[in-house]
Design an enzyme around this catalytic site. Structure first.
Site, PDB file in Angstrom:
ATOM      1  N   ASP A 125      51.616 -26.817 -53.532  1.00  0.00           N
ATOM      2  CA  ASP A 125      52.400 -28.024 -53.740  1.00  0.00           C
ATOM      3  C   ASP A 125      53.076 -28.215 -52.820  1.00  0.00           C
ATOM      4  OD1 ASP A 125      51.813 -26.146 -56.447  1.00  0.00           O
ATOM      5  OD2 ASP A 125      53.675 -24.812 -55.953  1.00  0.00           O
ATOM      6  N   HIS A 184      46.176 -37.156 -25.877  1.00  0.00           N
ATOM      7  CA  HIS A 184      46.518 -37.097 -26.809  1.00  0.00           C
ATOM      8  C   HIS A 184      47.469 -35.596 -26.905  1.00  0.00           C
ATOM      9  CE1 HIS A 184      43.101 -39.469 -28.586  1.00  0.00           C
ATOM     10  NE2 HIS A 184      43.961 -40.412 -27.921  1.00  0.00           N
ATOM     11  N   ASP A 219      54.885 -41.124 -25.077  1.00  0.00           N
ATOM     12  CA  ASP A 219      54.228 -42.174 -25.557  1.00  0.00           C
ATOM     13  C   ASP A 219      54.559 -42.243 -27.651  1.00  0.00           C
ATOM     14  OD1 ASP A 219      52.472 -44.278 -27.277  1.00  0.00           O
ATOM     15  OD2 ASP A 219      51.248 -43.629 -26.537  1.00  0.00           O
ATOM     16  N   ASP A 258      54.356 -49.174 -30.181  1.00  0.00           N
ATOM     17  CA  ASP A 258      53.443 -48.538 -29.319  1.00  0.00           C
ATOM     18  C   ASP A 258      53.643 -47.993 -28.369  1.00  0.00           C
ATOM     19  OD1 ASP A 258      52.335 -46.703 -28.570  1.00  0.00           O
ATOM     20  OD2 ASP A 258      50.097 -47.605 -29.765  1.00  0.00           O
ATOM     21  N   HIS A 286      40.757 -44.893 -20.219  1.00  0.00           N
ATOM     22  CA  HIS A 286      40.887 -45.199 -21.817  1.00  0.00           C
ATOM     23  C   HIS A 286      40.347 -46.510 -21.144  1.00  0.00           C
ATOM     24  CE1 HIS A 286      45.281 -46.400 -20.505  1.00  0.00           C
ATOM     25  NE2 HIS A 286      45.143 -44.653 -20.418  1.00  0.00           N
ATOM     26  N   HIS A 296      44.543 -52.157 -27.217  1.00  0.00           N
ATOM     27  CA  HIS A 296      44.725 -52.366 -28.941  1.00  0.00           C
ATOM     28  C   HIS A 296      44.884 -53.424 -29.317  1.00  0.00           C
ATOM     29  CE1 HIS A 296      47.115 -49.457 -29.780  1.00  0.00           C
ATOM     30  NE2 HIS A 296      47.551 -48.873 -28.406  1.00  0.00           N
ATOM     31  N   HIS A 342      46.449 -48.712 -33.974  1.00  0.00           N
ATOM     32  CA  HIS A 342      45.388 -49.180 -33.176  1.00  0.00           C
ATOM     33  C   HIS A 342      44.412 -50.254 -34.730  1.00  0.00           C
ATOM     34  CE1 HIS A 342      44.279 -45.570 -30.918  1.00  0.00           C
ATOM     35  NE2 HIS A 342      45.373 -46.147 -30.127  1.00  0.00           N
ATOM     36  N   GLU A 363      48.532 -50.593 -22.533  1.00  0.00           N
ATOM     37  CA  GLU A 363      48.886 -49.087 -21.333  1.00  0.00           C
ATOM     38  C   GLU A 363      47.630 -49.070 -20.367  1.00  0.00           C
ATOM     39  OE1 GLU A 363      47.814 -46.502 -24.632  1.00  0.00           O
ATOM     40  OE2 GLU A 363      47.401 -48.679 -25.884  1.00  0.00           O
ATOM     41  N   TYR A 405      45.985 -40.801 -14.411  1.00  0.00           N
ATOM     42  CA  TYR A 405      45.753 -38.875 -14.249  1.00  0.00           C
ATOM     43  C   TYR A 405      45.485 -37.917 -14.034  1.00  0.00           C
ATOM     44  CZ  TYR A 405      46.587 -41.912 -18.932  1.00  0.00           C
ATOM     45  OH  TYR A 405      47.047 -42.661 -19.775  1.00  0.00           O
ATOM     46  N   ARG A 453      51.597 -43.827 -17.611  1.00  0.00           N
ATOM     47  CA  ARG A 453      51.031 -44.840 -18.645  1.00  0.00           C
ATOM     48  C   ARG A 453      52.451 -45.330 -18.662  1.00  0.00           C
ATOM     49  NH1 ARG A 453      48.700 -42.138 -21.737  1.00  0.00           N
ATOM     50  NH2 ARG A 453      49.978 -42.007 -23.735  1.00  0.00           N
ATOM     51  N   GLU A 455      53.267 -48.822 -21.000  1.00  0.00           N
ATOM     52  CA  GLU A 455      52.809 -49.322 -23.069  1.00  0.00           C
ATOM     53  C   GLU A 455      53.804 -49.930 -23.075  1.00  0.00           C
ATOM     54  OE1 GLU A 455      51.442 -47.382 -25.749  1.00  0.00           O
ATOM     55  OE2 GLU A 455      49.914 -48.296 -26.217  1.00  0.00           O
TER      56      GLU A 455
HETATM   57  N1  GLY Z   1      50.100 -44.438 -29.063  1.00  0.00           N
HETATM   58  C1  GLY Z   1      47.968 -44.634 -29.268  1.00  0.00           C
HETATM   59  C2  GLY Z   1      47.740 -45.530 -28.643  1.00  0.00           C
HETATM   60  O1  GLY Z   1      48.624 -45.896 -28.219  1.00  0.00           O
HETATM   61  O2  GLY Z   1      47.244 -45.439 -28.839  1.00  0.00           O
HETATM   62 MN    MN Z   2      48.593 -47.832 -27.304  1.00  0.00          MN
HETATM   63 MN    MN Z   3      51.096 -45.061 -27.436  1.00  0.00          MN
END
Ligand code: GLY
Ligand code: MN
Ligand code: MN
Length: 442
Positions: free
Chosen positions: A39, A242, A259, A270, A349, A353, A360, A383, A387, A404, A406
């Site tokens: 529900d 993540h 983030d 972002d 990474h 993006h 994304h 970004e 790490y 990081r 960004e």
């Molecule tokens: N917050 C998702 C990324 O930075 O790609």
């Molecule tokens: Mn991002």
């Molecule tokens: Mn991000």
């Protein structure tokens, strides 16, 4: 709050019809509501393609474009008005509202789609739809096509060319027009305020979720939603790319990586910032931070027409690798270290993006064999990070440091615009903001 004007939605539909051609029919469905548990539904988020074309906020609708149809090119099927349903679940525009408020030229209850849609497909060569995304929809689409095929002996042609609508739609979405950039600036400004609030609230002993609450407070008080689950990671949690548990306590002497970004009418921001829980960077933390910042600035510098998608990443990798040498993590010749991707254990990474209605966002990164050229109207994140998690082979004194940084960057005619430029980023600005003595931040 800025808005996308109705005329802009109409222009988007016209552009899509021009791209796919006059002998087509285009079908784009809305998202469905999804059950979270008994529900209880997940908060509804409209499908980005559908939102882009219609601005229509409800679930269980289908937009149909029929180029050149004399009785109206834009037809919307949507949930009918229903006093009982509206009493329990909320208001509905209904077909009349779809025409009056959302620019549909014709609108019908969604229940009538099986009856009406095959007729709209008659004598159209091309059927464009998001094939392969939703199996029940695929089945219905081909069911409707078969209904038209059954009329062949009456001289009726059925669509015989099936086109992935995303191929055209996503190319269109990649280039942001002025009203979209306005919304993205607005989202960026609210997210900036949220990060500043988090910096100013942060202190040892607080939990990650308490800091997350500060972000949400800022997002919600402007009527926006999170564009994605916020990452609030203290100490080595900042090394989990993540990390969304956000359950740990924050320790004096650790960094905190956040983030987080909101979306405004679907348009995402972002932002990542990394700052000391105590308000003052330690020496090694500062060295790592300065290295990531140098990489981020070098990458942003490369965002301009004439460069390609990969140019900022290459610039970031060069600075990060140089920094890893200075930090004593890597040894050897810079060019060889880059060629060997020696940075990968600490930077795993890519540097960004596309950003838009999806965090994304859609749009090809390569065209043929080449990286895509940057052009005005594209919006991307920049970004880079470093790490040094518990598994990393970095010197001991670096372990637990994850950084990081960004920002959201729009490509302009002569360079770029950093949409998130007001979010504190230098060591001096962050420390001043956290101490409450940066003019304009308190
Ligand atoms: N917050 C998702 C990324 O930075 O790609
Ligand atoms: Mn991002
Ligand atoms: Mn991000």
């Amino acid at each position: 709050m800025p808005e996308i004007p109705q005329g802009e939605f109409a222009r988007r539909r016209q552009r899509l019809m021009r791209a796919i051609g006059p002998d087509s029919i285009i079908v784009v469905p809305a998202a469905h509501e999804r059950t979270r548990n008994r529900d209880v539904e997940y908060p509804f988020r409209q499908d980005s393609d559908f939102l882009y074309l219609t601005g229509f906020p409800e679930a269980d609708a289908v937009a149909v474009l029929v180029p050149g149809r004399p009785a109206g090119e834009y037809i919307l099927f949507c949930r009918d008005r229903d006093p009982t349903q509206e009493t329990w679940q909320g208001r509905r525009a209904g077909p009349d509202g779809a025409m009056e408020t959302y620019g549909a030229e014709c609108a019908f209850p969604i229940e009538d789609i099986d009856e009406i849609l095959p007729g709209l497909m008659e004598n159209r060569a091309v059927l464009a739809a998001p094939f392969g995304r939703d199996e029940p929809l695929d089945q219905r689409l081909f069911g409707w096509v078969n209904q038209v095929r059954a009329k062949a002996r009456n001289g009726v042609r059925a669509p015989h060319e099936f086109v992935a609508v995303e191929h055209h739609l996503h190319e269109q979405r990649l280039f942001k027009k002025a009203p979209e950039l306005k919304l993205m600036r607005h989202a960026a400004a609210i997210s900036t305020q949220a990060h500043v609030r988090a910096m100013q609230a942060c202190r040892p002993g607080l939990t990650e979720f308490a800091v997350e609450a500060e972000l949400l407070h800022e997002f919600h008080r402007y009527g926006t939603e999170t564009a994605y689950p916020s990452i609030v990671g203290g100490g080595e949690n900042g090394c989990i790319l993540h990390y969304i548990e956000n359950r740990a306590a924050l320790n004096d002497g650790d960094l905190l990586l956040i983030d987080a970004g909101c979306e405004v009418q679907g348009y995402a921001s972002d932002i990542t910032r990394t700052f000391p829980v105590s308000g003052r960077f330690g020496e090694r933390q500062r060295e790592v931070y300065e290295c990531v910042l140098a990489a981020q600035l070098a990458a942003i510098e490369q965002v301009r027409p004439g460069n390609d998608w990969d140019t900022p990443h290459v610039a970031a990798v060069r600075e990060l690798t140089r920094g890893l040498k200075e930090l004593g993590v890597l040894k050897g010749r810079l060019d060889k270290l880059i060629r060997d991707q020696a940075y990968r254990p600490f930077y795993m990474h890519r540097t960004g993006h596309w950003l838009g209605l999806d965090v994304h966002d859609v749009g090809d990164y390569r065209v043929g064999d080449a990286w895509r050229q940057l052009e005005p109207g594209m919006v991307m994140t920049v970004e880079p990070g470093l790490y040094f998690g518990p598994y990393s082979e970095a010197p001991k004194e670096l372990r637990g440091i994850g950084v990081r940084i960004e920002d959201d960057v729009a490509v302009t005619r002569d360079g770029h615009e950093v949409l998130t430029a007001h979010c504190p980023k230098t060591v001096a600005d962050i420390e001043a903001c956290m101490g409450g003595d940066l003019p304009g931040w308190n």
